[in-house]
Write a protein that holds these residues in place. Structure first.
Motif, PDB file in Angstrom:
ATOM      1  N   VAL A   2      63.468  72.185  29.317  1.00 12.37           N
ATOM      2  CA  VAL A   2      62.784  70.956  28.905  1.00 12.37           C
ATOM      3  C   VAL A   2      62.313  70.180  30.127  1.00 12.37           C
ATOM      4  N   LEU A   3      63.151  70.150  31.181  1.00 12.23           N
ATOM      5  CA  LEU A   3      62.741  69.498  32.428  1.00 12.23           C
ATOM      6  C   LEU A   3      61.499  70.169  33.005  1.00 12.23           C
ATOM      7  N   MET A   4      61.442  71.509  32.913  1.00 12.22           N
ATOM      8  CA  MET A   4      60.271  72.225  33.417  1.00 12.22           C
ATOM      9  C   MET A   4      59.020  71.815  32.650  1.00 12.22           C
ATOM     10  N   LEU A  24      57.965  68.402  33.806  1.00 15.62           N
ATOM     11  CA  LEU A  24      57.327  68.468  35.112  1.00 15.62           C
ATOM     12  C   LEU A  24      55.899  69.002  35.001  1.00 15.62           C
ATOM     13  N   LEU A  25      55.690  69.966  34.109  1.00 19.95           N
ATOM     14  CA  LEU A  25      54.327  70.457  33.861  1.00 19.95           C
ATOM     15  C   LEU A  25      53.433  69.345  33.317  1.00 19.95           C
ATOM     16  N   GLU A  26      53.977  68.531  32.410  1.00 21.42           N
ATOM     17  CA  GLU A  26      53.207  67.402  31.875  1.00 21.42           C
ATOM     18  C   GLU A  26      52.844  66.425  32.985  1.00 21.42           C
ATOM     19  N   LEU A  37      53.654  76.261  36.420  1.00 20.08           N
ATOM     20  CA  LEU A  37      53.392  77.144  35.284  1.00 20.08           C
ATOM     21  C   LEU A  37      54.043  78.502  35.495  1.00 20.08           C
ATOM     22  N   SER A  38      53.909  79.053  36.695  1.00 21.90           N
ATOM     23  CA  SER A  38      54.578  80.304  37.020  1.00 21.90           C
ATOM     24  C   SER A  38      56.089  80.130  36.963  1.00 21.90           C
ATOM     25  N   GLY A  39      56.576  78.994  37.461  1.00 21.21           N
ATOM     26  CA  GLY A  39      58.014  78.724  37.439  1.00 21.21           C
ATOM     27  C   GLY A  39      58.571  78.566  36.046  1.00 21.21           C
ATOM     28  N   TYR A  40      57.745  78.059  35.124  1.00 22.52           N
ATOM     29  CA  TYR A  40      58.194  77.918  33.737  1.00 22.52           C
ATOM     30  C   TYR A  40      58.493  79.284  33.132  1.00 22.52           C
ATOM     31  N   ARG A  41      57.614  80.253  33.410  1.00 19.13           N
ATOM     32  CA  ARG A  41      57.864  81.607  32.912  1.00 19.13           C
ATOM     33  C   ARG A  41      59.120  82.192  33.552  1.00 19.13           C
ATOM     34  N   LEU A  63      65.165  76.642  37.990  1.00 14.35           N
ATOM     35  CA  LEU A  63      64.483  75.357  38.129  1.00 14.35           C
ATOM     36  C   LEU A  63      64.591  74.842  39.567  1.00 14.35           C
ATOM     37  N   ARG A  64      65.766  74.976  40.145  1.00 12.30           N
ATOM     38  CA  ARG A  64      65.950  74.534  41.528  1.00 12.30           C
ATOM     39  C   ARG A  64      65.021  75.297  42.479  1.00 12.30           C
ATOM     40  N   MET A  65      64.874  76.598  42.252  1.00  8.18           N
ATOM     41  CA  MET A  65      64.004  77.397  43.114  1.00  8.18           C
ATOM     42  C   MET A  65      62.532  77.023  42.932  1.00  8.18           C
ATOM     43  N   VAL A  66      62.167  76.639  41.725  1.00  6.32           N
ATOM     44  CA  VAL A  66      60.784  76.188  41.502  1.00  6.32           C
ATOM     45  C   VAL A  66      60.520  74.908  42.279  1.00  6.32           C
ATOM     46  N   ILE A  67      61.486  74.005  42.265  1.00 10.49           N
ATOM     47  CA  ILE A  67      61.348  72.758  43.025  1.00 10.49           C
ATOM     48  C   ILE A  67      61.185  73.068  44.517  1.00 10.49           C
TER      49      ILE A  67
END
Length: 581
Positions: free
Chosen positions: A318-320, A323-325, A372-376, A388-392
């Motif tokens: 949900v946090l991802m 963040l996309l929004e 978007l890539s991180g969400y997948r 999620l931490r790695m996406v950040i």
């Protein structure tokens, strides 16, 4: 609504949604009334209740007034936008009869003779079929056997088929003949969430309506009105959070509102914080902090904010999405300026505009692509919080790169390294060191990417790219390609990350249909062609026949023309034999 915002008395029917807010069910007595979930209690009973679908209602009104009513309708849209409700309203409109009106009508107030039975799904002339549970051709033939018979009591026999895309091919074929030549007393209404799965032959025989999602502001206003009708006090932030979570679906919004109302048993206002806790959402302002920290290269602060959100119960996925929004809002604010107003409290808009001013448009687009890539990745990762931490941290790393605009300029000027990386607003930040040297020069074809992978010592990615990627279009910053069966699901994402870090450019690597070969397939084909060409030469053919079990396994360069196996034209061969000794 009165001037002071209170609901008007029930006998004043100038509210367009009065019927939806009426407590009475069509003819229901007091002893029949019991608690209903809000999604059922406030289901539209008139076409004027269909919020957000004005274009469809206007088209239908014109068709009814001109007596040009189609025999089949296709309603499509995401879940909860009103497809089934619209189908039942249409069935009522076809068969509307009252003491002062005869003939089809979209004006369904007061309720007609057949309205109550149709809305309760028990009218003998209105048949509802769930195609998800009855997909076979036998079910469809059984249903269509009754088409030739006249209605029992209504004007039209109406067939409502929900999730019509679930029908089998044989079922669609059985239905097609009836759609081509329908009896005059029959109407079909189809509903689907997957319009692309419906055969074109069926679509072409239907009048199609795309029911649209409601935007957040429109849905929030609707939910606030219902909350007031229910006597619930919910903060503006709480209503906005519910509307965002519903993603344009009225039904989902009402279901979440139902859940939120029970949070206020003490009669006090239900805060945004209570709604966030209920939905597992993060604090919007703190997420804006985390996003700003990440896109300005502040790794420690960004990770701490996200970790705190997870520790208090927020769902990483949900946090991802949130963040996309935020990333989308930042890019939209940049493009629209003051013409774009975010739904929700004013401080959301203020903070979003501040972040939008701190990054370039290309950086904003790069941040969106990373998220978007991180969400997948987060969806498929074993530990979603770690993903999620790695996406950040990926956002933080991208913040250390030159902006895409600067990278393009440097390449155009000869690929020189920048003296330091760009921070907020494209300004030099001496505390940030460019990743990968700030750029490697121009890549003109896909083979250049493979060479770069080999040079940067990425053997796994080099081997997978060579074996599985079928490049269709290649340009600086863009690769369109297909993937061979068996390719790793994250291959394109990893290749994108490598290219962006190595070149300092934003890369768009996407799938596209192509019949081209992978580099390995091309090399294997060319090798086989060389071997076959050499085999055709008489001297080689004789040598192979003289050595039982021998075969050519390699030709070191292109085969010469026939008769050229002499002098400088000798082609080195490697010949293997199955014989021992």
């Amino acid at each position: 609504m009165s001037d002071d915002g209170d609901l008007q008395p029930e006998d004043e029917r100038d509210d367009a949604t009065f019927s939806m807010f009426g407590e009475e069910e069509l003819g229901a007595s007091d002893d029949q009334k019991s608690y209903q979930v809000l999604a059922r209690k406030y289901r539209p009973k008139l076409f004027s209740d269909l919020i957000g679908q004005e274009a469809m209602v206007r088209t239908l009104r014109n068709a009814f007034e001109l007596d040009r009513i189609a025999h089949a309708f296709m309603l499509t849209g995401v879940r909860g936008v009103g497809k089934t409700t619209t189908a039942r309203l249409l069935a009522r409109a076809f068969n509307y009869e009252s003491s002062d009106h005869e003939g089809p009508s979209l004006k369904l107030d007061p309720p007609g003779e057949h309205c109550k039975a149709i809305m309760e799904s028990r009218h003998p002339d209105v048949l509802e079929l769930d195609a998800a549970s009855r997909t076979g051709v036998a079910d469809m033939r059984e249903l269509l056997d009754g088409v030739r018979y006249s209605p029992v009591s209504a004007r039209y026999k109406v067939y409502i088929i929900d999730e019509v895309h679930m029908l089998s091919t044989a079922s669609f074929n059985a239905l097609l003949k009836t759609l081509e030549e329908p009896p005059p007393h029959v109407k079909f209404i189809f509903a689907t969430t997957e319009i692309r799965k419906v055969p074109v032959t069926v679509l072409s025989r239907c009048q199609r309506f795309d029911l649209k999602r409601l935007d957040t502001g429109e849905l929030a206003a609707h939910l606030a009105k219902i909350a007031g009708r229910e006597g619930a006090k919910i903060s503006d932030e709480g209503i906005t959070l519910i509307a965002r979570a519903a993603e344009g679906s009225v039904r989902d919004g009402l279901s979440i509102l139902d859940q939120a109302i029970v949070q206020g048993l003490d009669g006090g206002e239900i805060s945004g914080e209570a709604v966030r806790d209920m939905l597992g959402l993060g604090d919007r302002l703190r997420l804006l902090d985390a996003f700003e920290y990440a896109v300005t290269g502040k790794a420690k602060e960004a990770v701490n904010e996200i970790t705190d959100q997870i520790q208090i119960g927020a769902d990483p996925l949900v946090l991802m999405k949130d963040l996309l929004e935020i990333a989308a809002d930042v890019a939209t604010v940049q493009a629209m300026g003051d013409n774009y107003t975010l739904p929700g409290p004013a401080d959301w808009t203020t903070r979003t505009r501040q972040i939008a001013d701190s990054v370039t448009p290309a950086q904003a687009q790069r941040n969106w692509q990373i998220l978007l890539s991180g969400y997948r990745d987060t969806q498929s990762a074993p530990e979603s919080d770690v993903a999620l931490r790695m996406v950040i941290l990926r956002l933080v790393a991208a913040a250390g790169l030159p902006s895409p605009e600067d990278a393009a300029r440097m390449i155009a000027e000869g690929g020189g390294k920048p003296s330091n990386a760009k921070g907020r607003g494209g300004k030099a930040d001496p505390n940030v060191v460019p990743v990968g040297g700030g750029g490697t020069g121009k890549l003109s074809k896909f083979e250049d990417v493979l060479d770069l992978l080999e040079k940067e010592r990425e053997p796994r990615l080099w081997g997978e790219a060579k074996a599985y990627i079928r490049p269709a279009v290649f340009a600086e910053g863009t690769i369109s390609c297909d993937l061979k069966d068996g390719a790793p699901i994250d291959l394109l994402r990893r290749l994108t990350d490598f290219l962006e870090i190595s070149t300092g450019l934003e890369w768009d690597v996407r799938k596209a249909q192509t019949s081209r070969e992978t580099v390995k397939e091309r090399e294997d084909r060319q090798k086989a062609e060389r071997i076959e060409a050499v085999k055709a030469h008489p001297d080689v053919k004789a040598a192979l026949e003289a050595i039982p079990g021998a075969e050519i396994i390699e030709v070191s360069r292109e085969a010469p023309l026939e008769g050229e196996l002499a002098g400088d034209n000798v082609v080195p061969l490697r010949i293997a034999s199955s014989q021992k000794g």
